[in-house]
Motif scaffolding. Structure first.
Motif, short mmCIF file in Angstrom:
data_model
loop_
_atom_site.label_atom_id
_atom_site.label_comp_id
_atom_site.label_asym_id
_atom_site.label_seq_id
_atom_site.Cartn_x
_atom_site.Cartn_y
_atom_site.Cartn_z
N UNK A 1 42.63 -62.28 33.74
CA UNK A 1 42.55 -63.38 34.71
C UNK A 1 41.38 -63.24 35.67
N UNK A 2 41.09 -62.00 36.06
CA UNK A 2 39.98 -61.81 36.98
C UNK A 2 38.68 -62.30 36.38
N UNK A 3 38.44 -61.95 35.12
CA UNK A 3 37.23 -62.41 34.45
C UNK A 3 37.28 -63.91 34.20
N UNK A 4 38.47 -64.46 33.97
CA UNK A 4 38.60 -65.91 33.80
C UNK A 4 38.11 -66.64 35.05
N UNK A 5 38.41 -66.07 36.23
CA UNK A 5 37.93 -66.68 37.47
C UNK A 5 36.41 -66.66 37.53
N UNK A 6 35.80 -65.55 37.05
CA UNK A 6 34.35 -65.47 37.01
C UNK A 6 33.74 -66.44 36.02
N UNK A 7 34.39 -66.63 34.88
CA UNK A 7 33.95 -67.60 33.87
C UNK A 7 33.97 -69.01 34.45
N UNK A 8 35.05 -69.35 35.11
CA UNK A 8 35.19 -70.69 35.71
C UNK A 8 34.13 -70.91 36.78
#
Length: 367
Positions: free
Chosen positions: A237-244
């Motif tokens: 999820x942390x990386x998902x926030x960075x992707x978004x």
């Protein structure tokens, strides 16, 4: 009893979980460990703080369970390495010097910590690898079924992409190359994605950091084109926030489906708002409580109880047939928030449904 090679990609797993409960007896076999009373000291080494789960769930749950199992006479000596492998080695050495009874180790770098694991073994201190499979002579391992995590993510992404499956280009945002779990997540995901989508870019993201994922995603957008990305496999999820963040910075208004893992609060909110398609919910209470139970049983010589908690077997690059417990996982989407993180008491509706997400909550039957 299952035997699973963690060091390499394993075939699709059919879960038959090891017993999560305990038999409550004391071992009396010739191999029983020396018994100890309730004055148990459990050393707990956790890897980083970027993922909120460690301080919010793992440590307090383990602490509470150790106290419960020892009538409040046992204690947990806790240290977090902040993603620094050298610092974790120093923290572990201190615990060895302090003569803790047992160590629960969630390694920053599973290979680099092997020497410290051996030092603990030489000092008579058992080491249980927690959440990540450390190398060296560990006594047991407990984690989630990591290859299954990747499979669940991959299947979910395929499902979300729908008509774009086949011709659609995706980006893979994998975890840290020093984390053995990341290799397992990736292998599981590839077992579902390979041959079904075009993997246009793939990154192993240093330290799992969201800012590194943002940089990687910006590079992928420049390479592929912001309107040509049909989905993003993000390992957590942390990386998902960075992707978004990178997609929005590039001017993307209709976000492609994006996966995640850990069911972090802001990820649950993003799922409700339609920014992130799914996360993988892992029952931290189950993992943490059982890890604490394994640790106390090991120190107190309750071998029957310990064996009941470690009916699986895993293999690391340095050790074969390590006693283990692999815990199952669930794909978290809009449709099952009530049945997962709310039902297990991970979050309250009031925590999820803040003013910003009130309308999204209402649309999904939350208050």
């Amino acid at each position: 009893m299952r035997r699973i090679a963690i060091a390499v990609a394993a075939p699709t797993l059919s879960l038959s979980l090891a017993a999560c409960g305990a038999l409550g007896g004391s071992g009396s076999s010739s191999t029983a460990s020396p018994t100890k009373g309730n004055d148990v000291t459990v050393g707990l080494l956790l890897p980083e703080t970027a993922n909120t789960r460690y301080d919010k769930f793992d440590y307090p749950i383990i602490k509470r369970q150790v106290e419960s199992l020892t009538r409040n006479q046992g204690r947990v000596d806790y240290a977090n390495a902040g993603a620094d492998a050298g610092k974790q080695a120093e923290q572990m050495q201190k615990m060895i010097d302090d003569k803790v009874d047992i160590i629960l180790l969630d390694a920053v770098d599973s290979h680099a910590i092997a020497d410290q694991v051996k030092k603990a073994k030489d000092a008579g201190i058992p080491v249980i690898a927690y959440d990540r499979l450390a190398e060296g002579p560990i006594d047991a391992y407990i984690s989630f079924d990591n290859e299954l995590v990747g499979q669940v993510q991959g299947r979910s992404l395929i499902e979300a992409m729908g008509a774009d499956t086949g011709s659609g280009k995706i980006v893979m945002m994998n975890g840290s190359p020093t984390d053995p779990n990341a290799k397992q997540f990736k292998a599981g995901a590839l077992s579902e994605l390979s041959g079904k989508v075009t993997i246009a870019a793939s990154y192993d993201t240093k330290d799992w950091k969201p800012e590194n994922a943002t940089a990687n995603m910006a590079q992928a957008i420049a390479q592929i084109g912001k309107n040509n990305i049909a989905g993003v496999y993000s390992a957590n999820d942390g990386m998902a926030s960075g992707v978004i963040k990178a997609l929005k910075a590039a001017g993307v208004t209709s976000l492609p489906p994006i996966t995640g893992q850990d069911a972090e609060l802001d990820a649950v909110q993003r799922i409700l708002a339609g920014e992130q398609y799914m996360s993988v919910y892992k029952s931290y209470p189950t993992e943490a409580e059982n890890a604490a139970e394994m640790a106390v049983a090991k120190v107190q010589g309750k071998d029957i109880q310990f064996d009941s908690l470690t009916r699986d077997k895993v293999t690391s690059p340095t050790n074969k047939d390590v006693p283990a417990q692999l815990v199952s996982v669930v794909a978290l989407t809009k449709s099952n928030i009530k049945d997962t993180v709310l039902a297990d008491g991970i979050y309250k509706e009031s925590e999820i449904c803040t003013a910003r997400y009130r309308s999204a909550c209402a649309a999904n039957g939350l208050k």
